[in-house]
Design an enzyme around this catalytic site. Sequence first.
Site, PDB file in Angstrom:
ATOM      1  N   LYS A  22     -11.397  47.100   4.434  1.00 51.34           N
ATOM      2  CA  LYS A  22     -12.677  47.795   5.569  1.00 51.34           C
ATOM      3  C   LYS A  22     -13.152  48.631   5.304  1.00 51.34           C
ATOM      4  O   LYS A  22     -14.453  49.804   5.277  1.00 51.34           O
ATOM      5  CB  LYS A  22     -11.031  48.305   6.273  1.00 51.34           C
ATOM      6  N   ASN A  23     -12.208  49.916   3.952  1.00 49.46           N
ATOM      7  CA  ASN A  23     -12.572  50.189   3.676  1.00 49.46           C
ATOM      8  C   ASN A  23     -13.922  50.310   2.578  1.00 49.46           C
ATOM      9  O   ASN A  23     -13.802  51.898   1.712  1.00 49.46           O
ATOM     10  CB  ASN A  23     -11.151  51.663   2.953  1.00 49.46           C
ATOM     11  N   ARG A  96     -14.133  57.457  12.873  1.00 48.32           N
ATOM     12  CA  ARG A  96     -15.042  58.303  11.751  1.00 48.32           C
ATOM     13  C   ARG A  96     -15.499  58.316  10.937  1.00 48.32           C
ATOM     14  O   ARG A  96     -16.590  58.715  10.647  1.00 48.32           O
ATOM     15  CB  ARG A  96     -13.335  59.175  11.382  1.00 48.32           C
ATOM     16  N   CYS A 120      -8.367  63.479  15.482  1.00 50.17           N
ATOM     17  CA  CYS A 120      -8.250  62.609  15.157  1.00 50.17           C
ATOM     18  C   CYS A 120      -6.356  62.176  14.961  1.00 50.17           C
ATOM     19  O   CYS A 120      -5.983  62.907  14.833  1.00 50.17           O
ATOM     20  CB  CYS A 120      -8.359  61.889  13.634  1.00 50.17           C
ATOM     21  N   ARG A 125      -9.056  66.328  10.231  1.00 53.66           N
ATOM     22  CA  ARG A 125     -10.308  65.589   9.650  1.00 53.66           C
ATOM     23  C   ARG A 125     -11.324  66.154   9.145  1.00 53.66           C
ATOM     24  O   ARG A 125     -12.602  64.986   9.738  1.00 53.66           O
ATOM     25  CB  ARG A 125     -10.108  63.855   9.896  1.00 53.66           C
ATOM     26  N   PRO A 126     -12.049  67.072   9.355  1.00 56.05           N
ATOM     27  CA  PRO A 126     -12.919  67.971   9.307  1.00 56.05           C
ATOM     28  C   PRO A 126     -14.221  67.068   8.356  1.00 56.05           C
ATOM     29  O   PRO A 126     -13.451  66.431   7.114  1.00 56.05           O
ATOM     30  CB  PRO A 126     -12.903  69.287   8.575  1.00 56.05           C
ATOM     31  N   ASP A 128     -16.549  68.887   6.335  1.00 52.18           N
ATOM     32  CA  ASP A 128     -17.159  70.161   5.526  1.00 52.18           C
ATOM     33  C   ASP A 128     -17.556  70.001   4.288  1.00 52.18           C
ATOM     34  O   ASP A 128     -18.546  70.522   4.331  1.00 52.18           O
ATOM     35  CB  ASP A 128     -15.965  71.323   5.868  1.00 52.18           C
ATOM     36  N   LEU A 129     -16.704  69.198   3.561  1.00 45.37           N
ATOM     37  CA  LEU A 129     -16.897  69.146   2.642  1.00 45.37           C
ATOM     38  C   LEU A 129     -18.003  68.177   1.932  1.00 45.37           C
ATOM     39  O   LEU A 129     -18.955  68.274   1.519  1.00 45.37           O
ATOM     40  CB  LEU A 129     -15.957  68.580   1.609  1.00 45.37           C
ATOM     41  N   ASP A 308      -2.006  56.028   3.359  1.00 43.83           N
ATOM     42  CA  ASP A 308      -1.825  54.651   4.044  1.00 43.83           C
ATOM     43  C   ASP A 308      -0.935  53.092   4.133  1.00 43.83           C
ATOM     44  O   ASP A 308      -0.784  52.477   4.509  1.00 43.83           O
ATOM     45  CB  ASP A 308      -3.680  54.080   4.452  1.00 43.83           C
ATOM     46  N   ILE A 330      -1.381  64.467   2.199  1.00 41.73           N
ATOM     47  CA  ILE A 330      -2.439  64.870   2.652  1.00 41.73           C
ATOM     48  C   ILE A 330      -3.395  64.354   4.183  1.00 41.73           C
ATOM     49  O   ILE A 330      -4.086  65.451   4.340  1.00 41.73           O
ATOM     50  CB  ILE A 330      -3.463  62.551   2.405  1.00 41.73           C
ATOM     51  N   ARG A 400      -8.337  46.880  14.564  1.00 34.04           N
ATOM     52  CA  ARG A 400      -9.298  47.895  13.391  1.00 34.04           C
ATOM     53  C   ARG A 400      -9.102  47.504  11.671  1.00 34.04           C
ATOM     54  O   ARG A 400     -10.552  47.816  11.835  1.00 34.04           O
ATOM     55  CB  ARG A 400      -9.609  49.372  14.058  1.00 34.04           C
TER      56      ARG A 400
HETATM   57  C1  EPZ Z   1      -9.958  57.649   4.478  1.00 31.14           C
HETATM   58  O1  EPZ Z   1     -10.435  58.536   4.785  1.00 31.14           O
HETATM   59  C2  EPZ Z   1      -9.283  56.996   4.708  1.00 31.14           C
HETATM   60  N1  EPZ Z   1     -10.908  55.956   5.270  1.00 31.14           N
HETATM   61  C3  EPZ Z   1      -8.294  56.413   5.580  1.00 31.14           C
HETATM   62  O2  EPZ Z   1      -7.793  55.415   5.782  1.00 31.14           O
HETATM   63  C4  EPZ Z   1      -7.588  57.759   4.236  1.00 31.14           C
HETATM   64  O3  EPZ Z   1      -6.336  57.438   4.653  1.00 31.14           O
HETATM   65  C5  EPZ Z   1      -7.817  58.655   2.845  1.00 31.14           C
HETATM   66  O4  EPZ Z   1      -9.333  58.307   2.707  1.00 31.14           O
HETATM   67  C6  EPZ Z   1      -7.303  58.980   2.437  1.00 31.14           C
HETATM   68  O5  EPZ Z   1      -6.913  57.835   1.381  1.00 31.14           O
HETATM   69  C7  EPZ Z   1     -12.374  54.891   5.072  1.00 31.14           C
HETATM   70  O6  EPZ Z   1     -12.134  54.733   3.575  1.00 31.14           O
HETATM   71  C8  EPZ Z   1     -13.066  54.861   6.440  1.00 31.14           C
HETATM   72  P1  EPZ Z   1     -10.318  62.093   2.913  1.00 31.14           P
HETATM   73  P2  EPZ Z   1     -10.989  59.997   4.980  1.00 31.14           P
HETATM   74  O7  EPZ Z   1     -11.641  62.809   3.284  1.00 31.14           O
HETATM   75  O8  EPZ Z   1     -12.246  59.313   3.642  1.00 31.14           O
HETATM   76  C9  EPZ Z   1      -9.573  66.750   3.988  1.00 31.14           C
HETATM   77  C10 EPZ Z   1      -6.997  53.997   7.039  1.00 31.14           C
HETATM   78  O9  EPZ Z   1      -5.963  54.117   7.507  1.00 31.14           O
HETATM   79  N2  EPZ Z   1     -11.044  67.091   4.298  1.00 31.14           N
HETATM   80  O10 EPZ Z   1     -10.405  61.398   1.432  1.00 31.14           O
HETATM   81  O11 EPZ Z   1     -12.035  60.450   5.608  1.00 31.14           O
HETATM   82  C11 EPZ Z   1      -8.587  65.913   5.421  1.00 31.14           C
HETATM   83  O12 EPZ Z   1      -8.274  66.418   6.332  1.00 31.14           O
HETATM   84  C12 EPZ Z   1      -7.733  55.147   6.972  1.00 31.14           C
HETATM   85  O13 EPZ Z   1      -7.500  53.191   6.590  1.00 31.14           O
HETATM   86  C13 EPZ Z   1     -11.755  68.085   4.004  1.00 31.14           C
HETATM   87  O14 EPZ Z   1      -9.928  68.812   4.264  1.00 31.14           O
HETATM   88  O15 EPZ Z   1     -10.060  60.549   3.730  1.00 31.14           O
HETATM   89  C14 EPZ Z   1      -7.649  65.130   4.614  1.00 31.14           C
HETATM   90  O16 EPZ Z   1      -6.770  65.986   4.701  1.00 31.14           O
HETATM   91  C15 EPZ Z   1      -7.072  55.992   7.417  1.00 31.14           C
HETATM   92  N3  EPZ Z   1     -13.029  68.081   4.656  1.00 31.14           N
HETATM   93  C16 EPZ Z   1      -8.003  65.139   2.892  1.00 31.14           C
HETATM   94  O17 EPZ Z   1      -9.548  66.193   2.851  1.00 31.14           O
HETATM   95  C17 EPZ Z   1     -13.708  66.935   4.244  1.00 31.14           C
HETATM   96  O18 EPZ Z   1     -14.682  67.146   4.102  1.00 31.14           O
HETATM   97  C18 EPZ Z   1      -8.659  63.787   2.881  1.00 31.14           C
HETATM   98  O19 EPZ Z   1      -9.395  63.142   3.062  1.00 31.14           O
HETATM   99  C19 EPZ Z   1     -13.229  65.904   4.259  1.00 31.14           C
HETATM  100  C20 EPZ Z   1     -11.497  65.374   3.923  1.00 31.14           C
END
Ligand code: EPZ
Length: 428
Positions: A22-23, A96, A120, A125-126, A128-129, A308, A330, A400
């Site tokens: 999925k991801n 998201r 969420c 999960r902002p 901002d980056l 995950d 995370i 999902r």
């Molecule tokens: C991806 O989410 C996956 N989703 C998530 O899987 C997975 O848990 C996550 O990566 C971590 O491995 C998809 O690929 C669709 P991140 P993502 O940005 O990209 C912070 C599942 O169960 N952050 O790597 O949204 C954030 O809050 C899902 O299949 C910022 O602060 O996760 C978190 O604490 C759930 N600002 C950390 O970084 C930003 O702009 C990592 O989040 C972006 C992220």
Amino acid sequence: MDKFVIRGGNPLSGTVRVSGAKNSALPCMAAAILTEDEVILENVPQVRDIETERRLLVAMGAEVELGYGRAQHRTTISCRTLSDPEAKYEIVKTMRASSLVLGPLVARAGMARVAMPGGCAIGGRPIDLHIKGLEKMGAIIVQEHGYLEARADRLRGAHLVFDKITVTGTEDLLMAAVLAEGETLMENCAREPEVGDLAALLTAMGARIEGAGTSTIRVQGVPRLHGARHRIHPDRIEAGTFLVAGAITGGDLTVANCNPAHLGALIAKLEEAGARVDIPGPDTVRVRAGRLCAADISTKEYPGFPTDMQAQYMALATQAEGVSVIKENIFENRFMHVQELVRMGANIKVDGPSASVHGPARLSAAAVMCSDLRASASLVLAALVAEGESILDRVYHMDRGYERIEEKLRGAGAQIRRMGNIFTPKEE
Ligand code: EPZ
């Protein structure tokens, strides 16, 4: 709402086959925005989030055909015309990952209107980056009425250093960079295999990318991309969930159609916890029962222990001899499954980002509530070993990201059935 009814006690055996990731499929579907030509994706899982992504793209003017029958895992996408480059709140609020269209839309259409993803279940999960990176590439971004409006005649290559490792942030900006003017250097990138899979598709579309899958990615922008065909790689989290299912039920289960190389951290932990794990083939992992003993985990970005898999591993730890300390690094709110496991008889103490799981606990069946995708998987695993018949509510969370999980588990000997039937893939 759909429910699962699970009678515990059966050791799982035989073979389960893993679907596409999925991801990986989600960013690859968004990548189709980057070209007028057709993009064909194979091995796309038939899960609810893919259906949501289809709706998201169609609302922008794309043609998306989710295959069925023998082609049921093929998706054909054409974004020849993008009449409305907008990701609507009604859709974004349900998933998201919709924010993955931001970079491709700005890169291809010069503008994007994307609803801000709200809160969420597992954390703030902002994005901002994502925004910071696009602004560094020259996009003008304003936030109004819950939407981001981003504009750029043509994005410019830039030097991007992520303050924090972000999977979809890396993917979103990678998709922005492939059509940008000049070179983009991205540092502190996510190394998750899904980033590499997306880069493989983009390269097949004519993009020039080096270093995907490492923390430093270099992109030479090109004026346009063409169509391509790409096979989505196997879902390592689904594979991991089945490995834990085999270990927790004291079974002998072979997980096929997966990539063992993507499961290193989990396999090492399962062995440390007493399970026997073999790799009989390039796309197969076999797990056999062992006397489970406590082993701590601390979630980390890839190749560390995946967040995950944290909830599923916690279910296993309830059956292990001793105290397992589980640290979630995370996401700030990813212990929603704890109280439901405690309702089944588990002995778990939470202290901030850590949970201490005292085992082995005799789990008894109960009515429990699914709260998010991976928490649901944890409850299914617990119910497979609980005494009696558990009822899992709100399994739409599970739909999902898991394709026909009850059929796959039943095929391995589990006593599981679905009550209600609101998400059925198209039949011939
Ligand atoms: C991806 O989410 C996956 N989703 C998530 O899987 C997975 O848990 C996550 O990566 C971590 O491995 C998809 O690929 C669709 P991140 P993502 O940005 O990209 C912070 C599942 O169960 N952050 O790597 O949204 C954030 O809050 C899902 O299949 C910022 O602060 O996760 C978190 O604490 C759930 N600002 C950390 O970084 C930003 O702009 C990592 O989040 C972006 C992220």
